[in-house]
Write a protein that holds these residues in place. Structure first.
Motif, PDB file in Angstrom:
ATOM      1  N   VAL A   1       0.845  -1.194   0.000  1.00  0.00           N
ATOM      2  CA  VAL A   1       0.000   0.000   0.000  1.00  0.00           C
ATOM      3  C   VAL A   1       0.882   1.245   0.000  1.00  0.00           C
ATOM      4  CG1 VAL A   1      -1.698   1.332   1.323  1.00  0.00           C
ATOM      5  CG2 VAL A   1      -1.949  -1.146   1.111  1.00  0.00           C
ATOM      6  N   TYR A   2       1.881   1.261   0.848  1.00  0.00           N
ATOM      7  CA  TYR A   2       2.807   2.404   0.886  1.00  0.00           C
ATOM      8  C   TYR A   2       3.560   2.528  -0.432  1.00  0.00           C
ATOM      9  CZ  TYR A   2       6.839   5.254   1.934  1.00  0.00           C
ATOM     10  OH  TYR A   2       7.801   6.220   1.882  1.00  0.00           O
ATOM     11  N   LEU A   3       4.024   1.412  -0.960  1.00  0.00           N
ATOM     12  CA  LEU A   3       4.769   1.393  -2.221  1.00  0.00           C
ATOM     13  C   LEU A   3       3.939   1.990  -3.353  1.00  0.00           C
ATOM     14  CD1 LEU A   3       7.392   0.104  -3.642  1.00  0.00           C
ATOM     15  CD2 LEU A   3       5.822  -1.728  -4.250  1.00  0.00           C
ATOM     16  N   TYR A   4       2.708   1.548  -3.484  1.00  0.00           N
ATOM     17  CA  TYR A   4       1.861   2.024  -4.575  1.00  0.00           C
ATOM     18  C   TYR A   4       1.371   3.446  -4.357  1.00  0.00           C
ATOM     19  CZ  TYR A   4       1.940  -2.339  -7.061  1.00  0.00           C
ATOM     20  OH  TYR A   4       2.354  -3.416  -7.790  1.00  0.00           O
ATOM     21  N   SER A   5       1.154   3.840  -3.126  1.00  0.00           N
ATOM     22  CA  SER A   5       0.705   5.213  -2.901  1.00  0.00           C
ATOM     23  C   SER A   5       1.839   6.210  -3.103  1.00  0.00           C
ATOM     24  CB  SER A   5       0.110   5.364  -1.505  1.00  0.00           C
ATOM     25  OG  SER A   5       1.101   5.207  -0.526  1.00  0.00           O
ATOM     26  N   SER A   6       3.057   5.833  -2.832  1.00  0.00           N
ATOM     27  CA  SER A   6       4.174   6.777  -2.988  1.00  0.00           C
ATOM     28  C   SER A   6       4.820   6.711  -4.368  1.00  0.00           C
ATOM     29  CB  SER A   6       5.214   6.541  -1.906  1.00  0.00           C
ATOM     30  OG  SER A   6       5.762   5.261  -2.028  1.00  0.00           O
ATOM     31  N   ILE A   7       5.020   5.542  -4.920  1.00  0.00           N
ATOM     32  CA  ILE A   7       5.717   5.417  -6.204  1.00  0.00           C
ATOM     33  C   ILE A   7       4.762   5.518  -7.387  1.00  0.00           C
ATOM     34  CG2 ILE A   7       7.077   3.865  -7.665  1.00  0.00           C
ATOM     35  CD1 ILE A   7       8.439   2.901  -5.138  1.00  0.00           C
ATOM     36  N   PHE A   8       3.623   4.840  -7.301  1.00  0.00           N
ATOM     37  CA  PHE A   8       2.685   4.827  -8.422  1.00  0.00           C
ATOM     38  C   PHE A   8       1.570   5.872  -8.279  1.00  0.00           C
ATOM     39  CE2 PHE A   8       4.404   0.463  -8.522  1.00  0.00           C
ATOM     40  CZ  PHE A   8       4.855   0.436  -9.833  1.00  0.00           C
ATOM     41  N   ASP A   9       1.620   6.686  -7.259  1.00  0.00           N
ATOM     42  CA  ASP A   9       0.650   7.760  -7.016  1.00  0.00           C
ATOM     43  C   ASP A   9      -0.800   7.290  -6.981  1.00  0.00           C
ATOM     44  OD1 ASP A   9       2.594   9.736  -6.776  1.00  0.00           O
ATOM     45  OD2 ASP A   9       2.665  10.049  -8.962  1.00  0.00           O
ATOM     46  N   LEU A  10      -1.022   6.155  -6.359  1.00  0.00           N
ATOM     47  CA  LEU A  10      -2.388   5.677  -6.132  1.00  0.00           C
ATOM     48  C   LEU A  10      -2.830   6.184  -4.764  1.00  0.00           C
ATOM     49  CD1 LEU A  10      -2.498   1.956  -7.310  1.00  0.00           C
ATOM     50  CD2 LEU A  10      -3.691   3.888  -8.287  1.00  0.00           C
ATOM     51  N   ASP A  11      -3.696   7.185  -4.761  1.00  0.00           N
ATOM     52  CA  ASP A  11      -4.141   7.783  -3.510  1.00  0.00           C
ATOM     53  C   ASP A  11      -4.876   6.757  -2.651  1.00  0.00           C
ATOM     54  OD1 ASP A  11      -4.528   9.971  -1.725  1.00  0.00           O
ATOM     55  OD2 ASP A  11      -6.625  10.052  -2.396  1.00  0.00           O
ATOM     56  N   VAL A  12      -4.557   6.728  -1.371  1.00  0.00           N
ATOM     57  CA  VAL A  12      -5.156   5.757  -0.457  1.00  0.00           C
ATOM     58  C   VAL A  12      -6.652   6.008  -0.289  1.00  0.00           C
ATOM     59  CG1 VAL A  12      -5.115   4.839   1.901  1.00  0.00           C
ATOM     60  CG2 VAL A  12      -2.975   5.414   0.750  1.00  0.00           C
ATOM     61  N   ALA A  13      -7.054   7.276  -0.145  1.00  0.00           N
ATOM     62  CA  ALA A  13      -8.470   7.597   0.068  1.00  0.00           C
ATOM     63  C   ALA A  13      -9.319   7.234  -1.156  1.00  0.00           C
ATOM     64  CB  ALA A  13      -8.630   9.071   0.397  1.00  0.00           C
ATOM     65  N   GLU A  14      -8.817   7.528  -2.355  1.00  0.00           N
ATOM     66  CA  GLU A  14      -9.584   7.242  -3.569  1.00  0.00           C
ATOM     67  C   GLU A  14      -9.686   5.743  -3.852  1.00  0.00           C
ATOM     68  OE1 GLU A  14      -7.879   9.272  -6.880  1.00  0.00           O
ATOM     69  OE2 GLU A  14      -8.120  11.249  -5.964  1.00  0.00           O
ATOM     70  N   ASN A  15      -8.656   5.002  -3.506  1.00  0.00           N
ATOM     71  CA  ASN A  15      -8.597   3.577  -3.826  1.00  0.00           C
ATOM     72  C   ASN A  15      -8.731   2.686  -2.591  1.00  0.00           C
ATOM     73  OD1 ASN A  15      -7.967   3.892  -6.721  1.00  0.00           O
ATOM     74  ND2 ASN A  15      -6.156   4.913  -5.909  1.00  0.00           N
ATOM     75  N   ALA A  16      -9.397   3.198  -1.566  1.00  0.00           N
ATOM     76  CA  ALA A  16      -9.543   2.457  -0.308  1.00  0.00           C
ATOM     77  C   ALA A  16     -10.206   1.087  -0.489  1.00  0.00           C
ATOM     78  CB  ALA A  16     -10.309   3.298   0.709  1.00  0.00           C
ATOM     79  N   PRO A  17     -11.253   0.950  -1.311  1.00  0.00           N
ATOM     80  CA  PRO A  17     -11.848  -0.387  -1.472  1.00  0.00           C
ATOM     81  C   PRO A  17     -10.867  -1.412  -2.065  1.00  0.00           C
ATOM     82  CG  PRO A  17     -13.362   1.282  -2.297  1.00  0.00           C
ATOM     83  CD  PRO A  17     -12.072   1.974  -1.992  1.00  0.00           C
ATOM     84  N   VAL A  18     -10.090  -0.978  -3.041  1.00  0.00           N
ATOM     85  CA  VAL A  18      -9.128  -1.899  -3.657  1.00  0.00           C
ATOM     86  C   VAL A  18      -8.022  -2.237  -2.662  1.00  0.00           C
ATOM     87  CG1 VAL A  18      -7.438  -2.164  -5.519  1.00  0.00           C
ATOM     88  CG2 VAL A  18      -9.631  -1.052  -5.971  1.00  0.00           C
TER      89      VAL A  18
END
Length: 187
Positions: free
Chosen positions: A48-65
């Protein structure tokens, strides 16, 4: 209708069945299961940290995934750790000639001397505890290494050109399945 007579030997065997808890031989201590769950939850936070920081996948927007992926992966990792730990514990107990609790209970019941029986029980319990903690440490380290290595390989090499959301879902679930598969193969 008379009840069948019990022979002395049969009555004695039935008494032994009540004394033994052979299912306890296969169970892990509760603290180990708790540690496996905590470890799995922490380990699933790494992608989760890897994808939110490197791939810019916001945690709030993609919380279900993130939530679904983390829960599935945490369950797989917990099961992988438990299976690997049980397998290793059983191999170590056999190789070190440490008796299972049910075997110790039988021998202790046959032993006439209380002090000797108590010392023997304490010694076997200490050896079993050492083996269980060794198996826990090994299971955690190997399972964590397999999971993290496979997440990195799948995310950055195998699926590097896919959409980040698909990449996250496939790499975390795939790595969890991969870790579980290797843990079940070690049995």
């Amino acid at each position: 209708a008379m009840a069948p007579k019990k022979t002395a030997a049969k009555g004695k065997d039935e008494d032994w069945e009540f004394m033994l808890d052979t299912s306890a031989d296969t169970r892990l201590p509760p603290i180990h299961r708790i540690l496996f769950v905590i470890n799995s939850l922490i380990l699933t936070a790494v992608p989760v940290y890897l994808y939110s920081s490197i791939f810019d996948l916001d945690v709030a927007e993609n919380a279900p995934v993130y939530g679904a992926g983390s829960v599935v992966t945490a369950v797989l990792l917990t099961l992988a750790c438990q299976g690997r730990s049980k397998s290793l514990r059983n191999r170590l107990l056999k190789s070190r000639d440490v008796e299972l609790p049910s075997t110790s209970a039988l021998k202790d019941a046959e032993s006439k001397q209380d002090e000797k029986k108590l010392n023997r029980s304490k010694e076997m319990a200490q050896k079993r505890s050492e083996v269980e903690w060794e198996a826990l440490a090994f299971a955690l380290s190997v399972t964590n290494a397999i999971f993290l290595l496979s997440v990195v390989v799948i995310a950055f090499f195998v699926l590097r050109s896919t959409q980040p959301l698909v990449n996250y879902a496939v790499s975390t679930a795939g790595s969890g399945i991969f870790a579980f598969y290797f843990a079940s193969r070690s049995v």
